[in-house]
Design a protein around this motif. Structure first.
Motif, PDB file in Angstrom:
ATOM      1  N   LYS A 157       0.743  -1.176   0.112  1.00 26.12           N
ATOM      2  CA  LYS A 157      -0.024  -0.025  -0.043  1.00 26.12           C
ATOM      3  C   LYS A 157       0.919   1.252   0.071  1.00 26.12           C
ATOM      4  CE  LYS A 157      -4.161  -1.700   1.920  1.00 26.12           C
ATOM      5  NZ  LYS A 157      -5.467  -1.515   2.917  1.00 26.12           N
ATOM      6  N   LYS A 158       2.070   1.105   0.159  1.00 25.05           N
ATOM      7  CA  LYS A 158       2.961   2.129   0.114  1.00 25.05           C
ATOM      8  C   LYS A 158       4.140   1.967  -0.766  1.00 25.05           C
ATOM      9  CE  LYS A 158       0.841   4.701   3.458  1.00 25.05           C
ATOM     10  NZ  LYS A 158       0.088   5.899   3.053  1.00 25.05           N
ATOM     11  N   ALA A 159       4.362   1.034  -1.766  1.00 23.25           N
ATOM     12  CA  ALA A 159       5.045   0.758  -2.440  1.00 23.25           C
ATOM     13  C   ALA A 159       4.829   1.599  -3.868  1.00 23.25           C
ATOM     14  CB  ALA A 159       5.181  -0.698  -2.903  1.00 23.25           C
ATOM     15  N   MET A 160       5.434   2.700  -4.103  1.00 19.61           N
ATOM     16  CA  MET A 160       5.030   3.528  -5.231  1.00 19.61           C
ATOM     17  C   MET A 160       6.368   3.411  -6.111  1.00 19.61           C
ATOM     18  SD  MET A 160       4.857   7.748  -4.854  1.00 19.61           S
ATOM     19  CE  MET A 160       6.614   7.800  -5.285  1.00 19.61           C
ATOM     20  N   PRO A 161       6.214   3.442  -7.379  1.00 16.72           N
ATOM     21  CA  PRO A 161       7.140   3.277  -8.398  1.00 16.72           C
ATOM     22  C   PRO A 161       7.155   5.185  -8.740  1.00 16.72           C
ATOM     23  CG  PRO A 161       5.066   3.128  -9.493  1.00 16.72           C
ATOM     24  CD  PRO A 161       4.563   2.835  -8.197  1.00 16.72           C
ATOM     25  N   ALA A 162       8.716   5.388  -8.630  1.00 12.72           N
ATOM     26  CA  ALA A 162       9.096   6.697  -8.794  1.00 12.72           C
ATOM     27  C   ALA A 162      10.037   6.971 -10.056  1.00 12.72           C
ATOM     28  CB  ALA A 162       9.725   7.287  -7.454  1.00 12.72           C
ATOM     29  N   GLY A 163      11.041   6.928 -10.193  1.00 14.39           N
ATOM     30  CA  GLY A 163      11.649   7.240 -11.309  1.00 14.39           C
ATOM     31  C   GLY A 163      11.823   6.137 -12.395  1.00 14.39           C
ATOM     32  N   PHE A 216      -0.214   8.612  -0.408  1.00 12.53           N
ATOM     33  CA  PHE A 216       0.635   9.136   0.830  1.00 12.53           C
ATOM     34  C   PHE A 216      -0.102  10.582   1.380  1.00 12.53           C
ATOM     35  CE2 PHE A 216       4.155   6.826  -1.100  1.00 12.53           C
ATOM     36  CZ  PHE A 216       4.631   6.215  -0.171  1.00 12.53           C
ATOM     37  N   GLY A 217      -1.352  10.613   0.752  1.00  8.68           N
ATOM     38  CA  GLY A 217      -1.997  12.017   1.010  1.00  8.68           C
ATOM     39  C   GLY A 217      -3.287  11.749   1.895  1.00  8.68           C
ATOM     40  N   GLY A 218      -3.614  10.422   2.346  1.00  9.25           N
ATOM     41  CA  GLY A 218      -4.697  10.218   3.332  1.00  9.25           C
ATOM     42  C   GLY A 218      -6.003   9.869   2.666  1.00  9.25           C
ATOM     43  N   TYR A 219      -5.867   9.369   1.132  1.00  5.53           N
ATOM     44  CA  TYR A 219      -6.983   9.104   0.390  1.00  5.53           C
ATOM     45  C   TYR A 219      -7.314   7.659   0.339  1.00  5.53           C
ATOM     46  CZ  TYR A 219      -7.673  14.013  -0.728  1.00  5.53           C
ATOM     47  OH  TYR A 219      -7.938  15.269  -0.883  1.00  5.53           O
ATOM     48  N   GLU A 220      -8.375   7.231   0.094  1.00  6.67           N
ATOM     49  CA  GLU A 220      -8.462   5.827  -0.207  1.00  6.67           C
ATOM     50  C   GLU A 220      -8.287   5.300  -1.797  1.00  6.67           C
ATOM     51  OE1 GLU A 220      -9.038   3.244   2.098  1.00  6.67           O
ATOM     52  OE2 GLU A 220      -8.771   4.400   3.483  1.00  6.67           O
ATOM     53  N   ILE A 221      -7.377   4.264  -2.019  1.00  6.71           N
ATOM     54  CA  ILE A 221      -7.281   3.917  -3.192  1.00  6.71           C
ATOM     55  C   ILE A 221      -8.182   2.632  -3.455  1.00  6.71           C
ATOM     56  CG2 ILE A 221      -5.530   3.147  -4.964  1.00  6.71           C
ATOM     57  CD1 ILE A 221      -3.701   4.919  -3.470  1.00  6.71           C
ATOM     58  N   ASP A 222      -8.666   2.520  -4.672  1.00  7.65           N
ATOM     59  CA  ASP A 222      -9.336   1.117  -5.198  1.00  7.65           C
ATOM     60  C   ASP A 222      -8.133   0.335  -5.520  1.00  7.65           C
ATOM     61  OD1 ASP A 222     -10.823  -0.847  -6.323  1.00  7.65           O
ATOM     62  OD2 ASP A 222     -11.758   0.614  -7.969  1.00  7.65           O
ATOM     63  N   TRP A 223      -7.616  -0.693  -4.906  1.00  6.50           N
ATOM     64  CA  TRP A 223      -6.572  -1.389  -5.172  1.00  6.50           C
ATOM     65  C   TRP A 223      -6.914  -2.385  -6.059  1.00  6.50           C
ATOM     66  CZ3 TRP A 223      -1.990   0.465  -4.187  1.00  6.50           C
ATOM     67  CH2 TRP A 223      -1.984   1.243  -3.212  1.00  6.50           C
ATOM     68  N   SER A 224      -8.261  -2.687  -6.489  1.00  3.63           N
ATOM     69  CA  SER A 224      -8.615  -3.481  -7.899  1.00  3.63           C
ATOM     70  C   SER A 224      -8.329  -2.919  -9.043  1.00  3.63           C
ATOM     71  CB  SER A 224      -9.900  -3.986  -7.542  1.00  3.63           C
ATOM     72  OG  SER A 224     -10.907  -2.988  -7.826  1.00  3.63           O
ATOM     73  N   ASN A 225      -8.260  -1.581  -9.196  1.00  5.17           N
ATOM     74  CA  ASN A 225      -8.136  -0.809 -10.425  1.00  5.17           C
ATOM     75  C   ASN A 225      -6.781  -1.143 -10.816  1.00  5.17           C
ATOM     76  OD1 ASN A 225      -7.775   0.867 -12.596  1.00  5.17           O
ATOM     77  ND2 ASN A 225      -8.252   2.874 -11.296  1.00  5.17           N
ATOM     78  N   PRO A 226      -6.596  -1.767 -12.273  1.00  2.00           N
ATOM     79  CA  PRO A 226      -5.645  -2.187 -12.932  1.00  2.00           C
ATOM     80  C   PRO A 226      -4.434  -1.042 -13.666  1.00  2.00           C
ATOM     81  CG  PRO A 226      -7.237  -2.454 -14.326  1.00  2.00           C
ATOM     82  CD  PRO A 226      -8.153  -2.158 -12.980  1.00  2.00           C
ATOM     83  N   ASP A 266      -7.792  17.313  -9.745  1.00  3.25           N
ATOM     84  CA  ASP A 266      -9.222  16.768  -9.910  1.00  3.25           C
ATOM     85  C   ASP A 266     -10.027  17.368  -8.647  1.00  3.25           C
ATOM     86  OD1 ASP A 266      -8.849  15.595 -12.477  1.00  3.25           O
ATOM     87  OD2 ASP A 266      -8.461  13.262 -11.598  1.00  3.25           O
ATOM     88  N   ASN A 267      -9.723  18.418  -8.281  1.00  2.00           N
ATOM     89  CA  ASN A 267     -10.335  19.289  -7.092  1.00  2.00           C
ATOM     90  C   ASN A 267     -10.239  18.478  -5.759  1.00  2.00           C
ATOM     91  OD1 ASN A 267     -11.577  21.213  -9.027  1.00  2.00           O
ATOM     92  ND2 ASN A 267     -13.021  19.792  -9.509  1.00  2.00           N
ATOM     93  N   LYS A 268      -9.389  17.670  -5.670  1.00  5.92           N
ATOM     94  CA  LYS A 268      -9.051  16.839  -4.530  1.00  5.92           C
ATOM     95  C   LYS A 268      -7.654  17.603  -3.943  1.00  5.92           C
ATOM     96  CE  LYS A 268      -9.250  12.402  -4.289  1.00  5.92           C
ATOM     97  NZ  LYS A 268      -9.006  10.870  -4.714  1.00  5.92           N
ATOM     98  N   PRO A 269      -7.578  18.376  -2.799  1.00  4.87           N
ATOM     99  CA  PRO A 269      -6.412  18.691  -2.188  1.00  4.87           C
ATOM    100  C   PRO A 269      -5.352  17.971  -2.098  1.00  4.87           C
ATOM    101  CG  PRO A 269      -8.536  19.522  -0.869  1.00  4.87           C
ATOM    102  CD  PRO A 269      -8.936  18.521  -1.977  1.00  4.87           C
ATOM    103  N   VAL A 270      -4.272  18.397  -2.402  1.00  9.76           N
ATOM    104  CA  VAL A 270      -3.197  17.250  -2.224  1.00  9.76           C
ATOM    105  C   VAL A 270      -2.580  17.123  -1.069  1.00  9.76           C
ATOM    106  CG1 VAL A 270      -0.555  17.211  -2.798  1.00  9.76           C
ATOM    107  CG2 VAL A 270      -2.173  17.725  -4.871  1.00  9.76           C
ATOM    108  N   TYR A 271      -2.785  15.977  -0.405  1.00 16.01           N
ATOM    109  CA  TYR A 271      -2.563  15.907   1.018  1.00 16.01           C
ATOM    110  C   TYR A 271      -3.630  16.334   1.961  1.00 16.01           C
ATOM    111  CZ  TYR A 271       2.038  13.809   0.706  1.00 16.01           C
ATOM    112  OH  TYR A 271       2.912  12.871   0.319  1.00 16.01           O
ATOM    113  N   ARG A 272      -4.586  15.655   2.097  1.00 16.26           N
ATOM    114  CA  ARG A 272      -5.950  15.870   2.477  1.00 16.26           C
ATOM    115  C   ARG A 272      -5.900  16.765   3.996  1.00 16.26           C
ATOM    116  NH1 ARG A 272     -10.183  11.124   3.416  1.00 16.26           N
ATOM    117  NH2 ARG A 272      -8.521  10.716   5.201  1.00 16.26           N
ATOM    118  N   ASP A 273      -5.028  16.197   4.896  1.00 14.06           N
ATOM    119  CA  ASP A 273      -4.947  16.769   6.369  1.00 14.06           C
ATOM    120  C   ASP A 273      -3.967  17.822   6.252  1.00 14.06           C
ATOM    121  OD1 ASP A 273      -6.866  15.020   6.932  1.00 14.06           O
ATOM    122  OD2 ASP A 273      -5.448  13.574   7.426  1.00 14.06           O
TER     123      ASP A 273
END
Length: 384
Positions: free
Chosen positions: A37-43, A352-362, A219-226
């Motif tokens: 859930k925190k494994a993010m591809p960067a470069g 990393f910004g406090g939002y839920e992700i649909d982990w089934s989305n390919p 998309d009108n979602k504040p980056v890093y919600r809190d």
């Protein structure tokens, strides 16, 4: 050169990252603790042989390997620790601890910038470094330690680097955001290959800091919600003639530039370097990664614009190159030396910004390719 394209495609995509694990126990820990859930591809980059690499920074515990090659397993893309699993051992300061930025130069050598810190803990002594790896012979060529006085172990956040083999220098952005809930302490680090010396410049200069009070949305979602994101010098590009260094913060829209002639002069005063900084104006979007081509242009990721833009200094002008609704947080951009850019989108602001992700989305995590034009390559190949 006028660039325009609708020719872009997905190269790889995942709902979540997965590895080709060396043993069942490591895989079980990764799965049971949901470390993915925190494994993010960067470069993302491609070497001379056409092999794809991706860094996965250890901004949280449990990332199996921070530097990886993409391989196919049963027809699906998975990550394979690079150069080996032992080279990615967490807690071993001589190994790679957390890689975000890296470069593959014109000699097929990989320059790995190790942030040193895991899960935002202070970087242990000796962990902040540049590893130079020869991809042709598969061996380490050099290790350059970056000490506390150059990049403070507590506040540093070594972000990206560009390589100038012609003049013998490496330039690094330190975002200065390595200590959460602490003021940003951004700067630029210069490495002289010949003298093997390092210098920090533009420390906490307005151009390497986050813009005061800056907030943005995707998309009108504040980056890093809190808590609003605050990141200093991040995106970095070196002009094809090696004369200009471009850089920008994430939390701000301006692009800045400084002549490398003054940066290469380690006798130049801090005041003179500060006065040499030029503001090139607003990109009209926040940006993470950047990369210059061999023809004088700078490609920059568009976070708010969901895509990649181009700055052409000869005009000068900022304009959109490619955009797609699926390009959510375009992180890094590079070249395949075959006329295309490659870049990735990773939903960093949600992961990393406090939002839920649909982990089934390919299509949560995507590596893209977009054709630019024949003969278009990285700045590293100018004149080649």
């Amino acid at each position: 050169m006028p660039y325009s394209t609708n020719r872009y495609q997905m190269v790889f995509h995942w709902n979540r990252l997965d590895w080709s694990f060396p043993d069942v126990q490591l895989q079980r820990e990764f799965e049971d603790n949901q470390f993915w859930k925190k494994a993010m591809p960067a470069g993302v980059k491609v070497d001379r042989q056409g092999r794809y690499y991706v860094s996965v920074p250890r901004w949280a515990e449990g990332i199996p390997a921070t530097m990886n090659r993409i391989v196919l397993k049963d027809g699906r893309p998975v990550l394979q620790a690079f150069p080996s699993w032992s080279w990615n051992e967490a807690g071993q300061v001589k190994a790679l601890q957390s890689v975000l930025g890296y470069e593959i130069d014109e000699n097929n050598r990989m320059w790995l910038l190790d942030q040193g810190k895991i899960a935002y803990a202070p970087s242990p002594e000796g962990s902040q470094k540049i590893i130079v790896w020869d991809l042709d012979t598969d061996r380490m060529l050099d290790c350059i330690i970056i000490p506390d006085e150059i990049a403070p172990y507590r506040t540093s956040f070594l972000n990206d680097l560009v390589v100038d083999n012609q003049n013998g220098f490496v330039y690094i952005t330190d975002s200065g955001s390595g200590w959460p809930d602490h003021p940003v302490e951004g700067g630029i680090i210069i490495y002289n290959m010949k003298t093997r010396t390092l210098r920090r410049v533009l420390d906490r200069h307005f151009s390497t800091q986050d813009f005061p009070g800056f907030q943005f949305s995707i998309d009108n979602k504040p980056v890093y919600r809190d808590t609003p994101l605050r990141t200093g010098a991040d995106g970095l590009a070196l002009s094809a003639d090696r004369s200009t260094l471009y850089y920008c913060p994430v939390t701000g829209r301006n692009l800045y530039a400084v002549d490398t002639s003054i940066l290469r002069n380690f006798q130049a005063s801090s005041a003179d370097i500060s006065r040499a900084v030029r503001s090139l104006g607003s990109k009209r979007t926040t940006t993470d990664g950047m990369h210059a081509d061999n023809q004088g242009n700078v490609f920059y990721t568009m976070l708010e614009g969901k895509g990649v833009g181009i700055y052409s200094p000869a005009i000068p002008a900022f304009r959109e190159f490619v955009s797609d609704d699926w390009m959510l947080w375009v992180d890094g951009v590079a070249f395949d030396q075959q006329g295309s850019i490659i870049f990735n989108s990773n939903r960093l602001h949600e992961m990393f910004g406090g939002y839920e992700i649909d982990w089934s989305n390919p299509f949560n995590l995507i590596i893209w390719k977009a054709f630019v034009g024949p003969g278009v390559k990285s700045y590293l190949y100018a004149g080649k």
